[in-house]
Every structure is written in structure tokens, then in C-alpha cells.
Design an enzyme around this catalytic site. Structure first.
Site, PDB file in Angstrom:
ATOM      1  N   LYS A 109       0.861  -1.188   0.000  1.00  0.00           N
ATOM      2  CA  LYS A 109       0.000   0.000   0.000  1.00  0.00           C
ATOM      3  C   LYS A 109       0.892   1.231   0.000  1.00  0.00           C
ATOM      4  O   LYS A 109       1.779   1.357   0.849  1.00  0.00           O
ATOM      5  CB  LYS A 109      -0.872   0.032   1.263  1.00  0.00           C
ATOM      6  CG  LYS A 109      -2.139  -0.764   1.155  1.00  0.00           C
ATOM      7  CD  LYS A 109      -3.056  -0.392   2.305  1.00  0.00           C
ATOM      8  CE  LYS A 109      -4.268  -1.281   2.345  1.00  0.00           C
ATOM      9  NZ  LYS A 109      -5.136  -0.952   3.500  1.00  0.00           N
ATOM     10  N   GLU A 162       1.555  -1.017  17.386  1.00  0.00           N
ATOM     11  CA  GLU A 162       1.254  -1.769  16.169  1.00  0.00           C
ATOM     12  C   GLU A 162       1.657  -3.229  16.367  1.00  0.00           C
ATOM     13  O   GLU A 162       0.970  -4.147  15.938  1.00  0.00           O
ATOM     14  CB  GLU A 162       2.067  -1.160  15.021  1.00  0.00           C
ATOM     15  CG  GLU A 162       1.421  -1.275  13.687  1.00  0.00           C
ATOM     16  CD  GLU A 162       0.133  -0.475  13.587  1.00  0.00           C
ATOM     17  OE1 GLU A 162       0.170   0.746  13.739  1.00  0.00           O
ATOM     18  OE2 GLU A 162      -0.908  -1.105  13.370  1.00  0.00           O
ATOM     19  N   ARG A 170      -7.585  -8.497   4.486  1.00  0.00           N
ATOM     20  CA  ARG A 170      -6.615  -7.503   4.927  1.00  0.00           C
ATOM     21  C   ARG A 170      -7.144  -6.610   6.046  1.00  0.00           C
ATOM     22  O   ARG A 170      -6.376  -6.061   6.840  1.00  0.00           O
ATOM     23  CB  ARG A 170      -6.238  -6.652   3.713  1.00  0.00           C
ATOM     24  CG  ARG A 170      -4.763  -6.450   3.608  1.00  0.00           C
ATOM     25  CD  ARG A 170      -4.391  -5.761   2.325  1.00  0.00           C
ATOM     26  NE  ARG A 170      -3.294  -4.873   2.658  1.00  0.00           N
ATOM     27  CZ  ARG A 170      -2.201  -4.706   1.925  1.00  0.00           C
ATOM     28  NH1 ARG A 170      -2.070  -5.323   0.784  1.00  0.00           N
ATOM     29  NH2 ARG A 170      -1.252  -3.900   2.321  1.00  0.00           N
ATOM     30  N   ASN A 228      -6.547  -4.161  10.758  1.00  0.00           N
ATOM     31  CA  ASN A 228      -7.081  -2.968  11.401  1.00  0.00           C
ATOM     32  C   ASN A 228      -7.543  -3.249  12.828  1.00  0.00           C
ATOM     33  O   ASN A 228      -8.230  -2.424  13.428  1.00  0.00           O
ATOM     34  CB  ASN A 228      -8.270  -2.471  10.578  1.00  0.00           C
ATOM     35  CG  ASN A 228      -7.951  -1.161   9.945  1.00  0.00           C
ATOM     36  OD1 ASN A 228      -6.784  -0.872   9.680  1.00  0.00           O
ATOM     37  ND2 ASN A 228      -8.956  -0.353   9.730  1.00  0.00           N
ATOM     38  N   HIS A 268      -8.634   5.318  15.438  1.00  0.00           N
ATOM     39  CA  HIS A 268      -8.820   6.405  14.463  1.00  0.00           C
ATOM     40  C   HIS A 268      -9.721   7.502  15.028  1.00  0.00           C
ATOM     41  O   HIS A 268      -9.457   8.690  14.833  1.00  0.00           O
ATOM     42  CB  HIS A 268      -9.404   5.863  13.155  1.00  0.00           C
ATOM     43  CG  HIS A 268      -8.417   5.046  12.372  1.00  0.00           C
ATOM     44  ND1 HIS A 268      -8.789   4.012  11.538  1.00  0.00           N
ATOM     45  CD2 HIS A 268      -7.055   5.092  12.313  1.00  0.00           C
ATOM     46  CE1 HIS A 268      -7.705   3.478  10.996  1.00  0.00           C
ATOM     47  NE2 HIS A 268      -6.638   4.111  11.456  1.00  0.00           N
TER      48      HIS A 268
HETATM   49  N1  LIG Z   1       1.362   1.559   3.701  1.00  0.00           N
HETATM   50  C1  LIG Z   1       0.885   0.967   4.766  1.00  0.00           C
HETATM   51  O1  LIG Z   1       0.429  -0.179   4.716  1.00  0.00           O
HETATM   52  C2  LIG Z   1       0.921   1.688   6.083  1.00  0.00           C
HETATM   53  C3  LIG Z   1       0.613   0.998   7.259  1.00  0.00           C
HETATM   54  C4  LIG Z   1       0.696   1.665   8.467  1.00  0.00           C
HETATM   55  C5  LIG Z   1       1.054   2.999   8.485  1.00  0.00           C
HETATM   56  N2  LIG Z   1       1.328   3.656   7.330  1.00  0.00           N
HETATM   57  C6  LIG Z   1       1.729   5.076   7.335  1.00  0.00           C
HETATM   58  O2  LIG Z   1       2.958   5.181   8.039  1.00  0.00           O
HETATM   59  C7  LIG Z   1       3.064   6.518   8.546  1.00  0.00           C
HETATM   60  C8  LIG Z   1       3.645   6.474   9.936  1.00  0.00           C
HETATM   61  O3  LIG Z   1       4.913   5.884   9.887  1.00  0.00           O
HETATM   62  P1  LIG Z   1       5.948   5.963  11.108  1.00  0.00           P
HETATM   63  O4  LIG Z   1       5.255   5.678  12.361  1.00  0.00           O
HETATM   64  O5  LIG Z   1       7.106   5.144  10.723  1.00  0.00           O
HETATM   65  O6  LIG Z   1       6.300   7.511  11.179  1.00  0.00           O
HETATM   66  P2  LIG Z   1       7.294   8.448  10.351  1.00  0.00           P
HETATM   67  O7  LIG Z   1       7.626   7.885   9.039  1.00  0.00           O
HETATM   68  O8  LIG Z   1       6.735   9.814  10.390  1.00  0.00           O
HETATM   69  O9  LIG Z   1       8.628   8.397  11.238  1.00  0.00           O
HETATM   70  C9  LIG Z   1       8.589   8.944  12.548  1.00  0.00           C
HETATM   71  C10 LIG Z   1       9.751   9.901  12.789  1.00  0.00           C
HETATM   72  O10 LIG Z   1      10.939   9.153  13.046  1.00  0.00           O
HETATM   73  C11 LIG Z   1      11.993   9.591  12.201  1.00  0.00           C
HETATM   74  N3  LIG Z   1      12.829   8.413  11.969  1.00  0.00           N
HETATM   75  C12 LIG Z   1      12.543   7.356  11.199  1.00  0.00           C
HETATM   76  N4  LIG Z   1      13.476   6.422  11.332  1.00  0.00           N
HETATM   77  C13 LIG Z   1      14.401   6.902  12.212  1.00  0.00           C
HETATM   78  C14 LIG Z   1      15.576   6.371  12.775  1.00  0.00           C
HETATM   79  N5  LIG Z   1      15.988   5.139  12.487  1.00  0.00           N
HETATM   80  N6  LIG Z   1      16.258   7.141  13.639  1.00  0.00           N
HETATM   81  C15 LIG Z   1      15.805   8.374  13.981  1.00  0.00           C
HETATM   82  N7  LIG Z   1      14.684   8.914  13.507  1.00  0.00           N
HETATM   83  C16 LIG Z   1      13.985   8.185  12.625  1.00  0.00           C
HETATM   84  C17 LIG Z   1      11.305  10.144  10.986  1.00  0.00           C
HETATM   85  O11 LIG Z   1      12.141  11.049  10.310  1.00  0.00           O
HETATM   86  C18 LIG Z   1      10.103  10.814  11.629  1.00  0.00           C
HETATM   87  O12 LIG Z   1      10.427  12.066  12.130  1.00  0.00           O
HETATM   88  C19 LIG Z   1       1.699   7.125   8.460  1.00  0.00           C
HETATM   89  O13 LIG Z   1       1.683   8.114   7.459  1.00  0.00           O
HETATM   90  C20 LIG Z   1       0.790   5.969   8.080  1.00  0.00           C
HETATM   91  O14 LIG Z   1      -0.304   6.365   7.280  1.00  0.00           O
HETATM   92  C21 LIG Z   1       1.271   3.017   6.141  1.00  0.00           C
HETATM   93 ZN   LIG Z   2      -1.774   1.305  12.714  1.00  0.00          ZN
END
Ligand SMILES: NC(=O)c1ccc[n+]([C@@H]2O[C@H](COP(=O)([O-])OP(=O)(O)OC[C@H]3O[C@@H](n4cnc5c(N)ncnc54)[C@H](O)[C@@H]3O)[C@@H](O)[C@H]2O)c1
Ligand SMILES: [Zn+2]
Length: 350
Positions: free
Chosen positions: A132, A174, A220, A224, A231
Site C-alpha cells: 500500500k 502496532e 486484509r 485494522n 482512528h
Molecule cells: N502503507 C501501509 O500499509 C501503512 C501501514 C501503516 C502505516 N502507514 C503510514 O505510516 C506513517 C507512519 O509511519 P511511522 O510511524 O514510521 O512515522 P514516520 O515515518 O513519520 O517516522 C517517525 C519519525 O521518526 C523519524 N525516523 C525514522 N526512522 C528513524 C531512525 N531510524 N532514527 C531516527 N529517527 C527516525 C522520521 O524522520 C520521523 O520524524 C503514516 O503516514 C501511516 O499512514 C502506512
Molecule cells: Zn496502525
């Protein structure tokens, strides 16, 4: 190193998990790939050597960077560099980076390969797996996107060392969700094996239902689990004056709420509800709603009924004898009453 295959026929790909998993990155990039465009964020600082000519492209931080404007910026920068269909994109970061870079890769030249290198816990167990991709619109999150499976996913647990504590905890929410989709006890596993177990669970669900067909009770949508209340909680806490709640914390409360709801509907017993509390607490995550200013239970129920994943009426993923499944048409009064059990101080006495 642990290797998991996401089985999607021609679109199958490996996910490698472990400390130092980035070292064999050059072999994980498809052989025919010439150059690589590495997409990342300023604060991440993870070096990914693809063994080919490469250039780094930075995007902004947070949900605000998940836009069509960022996709356009990337595509234009790639084009200026001369990136072609014979090249590839490498996304190094959390879910924001893999969602945006994955989407840009899917549409650039009508699709170039992407390799995901998730560097957050949430990225490793969720966002980078399953294909996704997408961006937000002012009207809502993830409203524009496509399914674009990566060529490989590299979960190097060494990259987690620099992750801010809040992000780590959020990722745990998660991960907690997978404990109830799993048949084994995940808590006893070392971190790399636990991440791999979560990846395997997600890979199995994705292989069954790659494009999330509507109306599949064990498709899938089971991913959730805990997310319906989460949410709604994220929506109300986005407004000023409300407590700051991370996605993982919201999911944690959502998990115990879903368990209490399933108990009320006689789908699970007290011991299984207790398991939910135990997992959430073992991760140091909240098992109660935070104090919300001027939000009534009925407001949360209304928000839950409007969840975009709702099929008919109030729809939840609820645990049962065969594990969590999608349950539509839940009685709003029961959903509202159950909110009281996860609100305020202490647990409801049984
Ligand atoms: N595609 C999918 O199936 C799916 C599933 C769940 C969530 N998502 C999406 O994922 C996003 C959230 O992702 P997230 O929680 O990873 O947040 P994010 O990508 O915003 O990362 C969180 C923060 O950590 C920092 N960061 C990342 N890796 C780091 C590291 N190793 N060291 C230091 N800093 C680091 C990033 O720069 C950011 O500031 C949401 O937009 C959500 O919609 C997508
Ligand atoms: Zn989630």
C-alpha cells in the site's frame, strides 16, 4: 538473518530481518537495476549503499510531507537526474517515507521498482510490507494511492537504535496488535524474531487478500484490529486542548476496547480479555482513554461509525474463537456502554 517471502506470484518478494540486514542490500536490489534514487528524511541518518551509482533525495517530515506536491518534487528531481525505467527507488525511513516514495515509484514512468528499507518499528512490521502506497489530501489521510509491491524489504534492526523513544513506543502499539493475530506467544521472542513473526503474519494476510477486497471477514481488514477506536481517538485528539496521543497509544487503547466489546458480545472469555490488558501493559502502553475535553462517548461512537473501513453501520474487527474478524452492524448502544469500561481510572470490576 531471517528471510520471509511475501507470496504474491510474479510479485513475490523477500523481506529480510536482522541486525546488519542492510549489508547485503546490493544483492537485494534487482540485478538489472542501473542507478538508485535513495529517498529519505534529514533526521534519519541511515546510510544505504546499493552498490550502484546512487543519489539521495530528501523529503520533509511528518504527515505534512505526505502530499502530491512531494510526489511531484521527487518525480521532477528524478527526471532532472535522468532516472529511467531501468533504475530503482530505495525508500529509507518510516511509514511516511515508504508511503510517499513507494507511490512516487509506482507512478514515475508508469512504475519503477522500489526497495523499502524501513527504519521505524511501525515501518518494519506494517507500512513497508504489503504494497500500500499513497499520500494525504486536505480532505483526509491516504486518500490517493496505489498498490505497488516492493522488490524487496530490508529490516535492519540496527537502524532502530536512533529512533526517538516516542516513535519506538508508538511502533510497539502496532506490534501489540499482532499478538492477537498470532497463534504463538510473541512476547517470549527476541526482537528480530518478533519483528519477523509480525512480518510473516502480515505477509500471510496480504497473500490472501492483496488488494483489500470489500466484504472479506478475514481479509486484509483484520490488520485494522484495534484501529476503529484508535482512528476516532486520533481524530478528536488532533484538535487543540486535547492530550497528545501517538498512533500506537491509540491502537493500544483500541485493542483493549475491542476485547471488552468482544467480551460483551460473548465472542471471547475473560481470560482472553485479560491477555489484551497484559500485552498492552507489557509494552508500557495505555489501556485507558486519556481525559478528553468535551468529548462524549456518543461522539466517539459517531466517529467510529464514519470510519472509512466501515461496511455497514458500526464495523469492528473483533476477536472470536477463530481469531479476529470483521464484524459489521454492531449495536451502537453496546459500543457506547463499552467505552465506559476503558474510560477513567482503574478497570471495571468483574
Ligand atoms: N502503507 C501501509 O500499509 C501503512 C501501514 C501503516 C502505516 N502507514 C503510514 O505510516 C506513517 C507512519 O509511519 P511511522 O510511524 O514510521 O512515522 P514516520 O515515518 O513519520 O517516522 C517517525 C519519525 O521518526 C523519524 N525516523 C525514522 N526512522 C528513524 C531512525 N531510524 N532514527 C531516527 N529517527 C527516525 C522520521 O524522520 C520521523 O520524524 C503514516 O503516514 C501511516 O499512514 C502506512
Ligand atoms: Zn496502525
Amino acid at each position: 538473518m531471517i528471510r520471509i517471502e511475501v507470496g504474491l506470484g510474479e510479485r513475490s518478494y523477500p523481506v529480510v530481518v536482522g541486525a546488519g540486514a542492510l549489508r547485503p542490500l546490493p544483492e537485494l536490489v534487482p540485478r538489472r537495476v542501473g542507478r538508485t534514487a535513495v529517498v529519505t528524511q534529514a533526521g534519519i541518518g541511515v546510510a544505504a549503499d546499493t552498490g550502484r551509482p546512487q543519489r539521495t533525495f530528501e523529503i520533509g517530515d511528518g504527515e505534512a510531507a505526505k502530499t502530491l506536491a512531494t510526489v511531484e518534487m521527487l518525480c521532477r528531481a528524478w527526471s532532472s537526474w535522468g532516472l529511467t525505467r531501468g533504475d530503482a527507488v530505495i525508500a529509507v525511513g518510516g511509514g511516511v517515507v515508504t508511503d510517499v516514495a513507494g507511490f512516487a515509484a509506482a507512478v514515475y514512468h508508469r512504475g519503477v521498482p522500489v526497495v523499502h528499507v524501513p527504519t521505524t518499528m511501525l515501518g518494519m512490521v506494517d507500512a513497508a510490507i504489503g504494497g500500500k502506497t499513497g499520500v494525504n489530501l486536505p480532505e483526509g489521510k491516504n486518500l490517493v494511492g496505489v498498490f505497488w509491491q516492493p522488490a524487496a524489504v530490508v529490516c535492519d534492526t540496527d537502524t532502530l537504535a536512533t529512533l526517538p523513544e516516542r516513535e519506538r513506543r508508538s511502533g510497539m502499539g502496532e506490534m501489540a496488535k499482532y499478538h492477537f493475530l498470532a497463534e504463538e506467544d510473541l512476547m517470549s521472542l527476541p526482537l528480530d524474531e518478533r519483528i519477523a513473526a509480525c512480518v510473516r503474519l502480515k505477509a500471510d494476510v496480504v497473500a490472501r487478500d492483496e488488494c483489500e477486497e470489500v466484504g472479506r471477514p478475514r481479509g486484509r481488514a483484520v490488520l485494522n484490529y484495534g484501529h476503529t477506536l484508535a482512528h476516532a481517538l486520533e481524530t478528536v485528539t488532533r484538535t487543540p486542548g486535547q492530550p497528545d496521543v501517538s498512533h500506537g497509544e491509540a491502537v493500544a487503547v483500541g485493542l483493549v476496547y475491542a476485547a471488552e466489546l468482544a467480551r460483551r458480545l460473548d465472542r471471547i472469555d475473560d481470560a482472553r480479555v485479560e491477555e489484551h490488558y497484559k500485552v498492552v501493559r507489557d509494552y508500557g502502553l495505555p489501556d485507558r482513554l486519556p481525559p478528553l475535553q468535551g468529548v462524549r462517548p456518543v461522539d466517539l461512537v459517531e466517529l467510529m461509525a464514519r470510519d472509512k473501513k466501515a461496511v455497514e453501520g458500526l464495523t469492528f474487527v473483533l476477536d472470536g474463537s477463530g481469531g479476529p474478524e470483521v464484524v459489521a452492524g454492531v449495536d451502537a448502544a453496546v459500543a457506547e456502554k463499552t467505552l465506559a469500561t476503558v474510560a477513567g481510572e482503574g478497570r471495571r470490576a468483574r
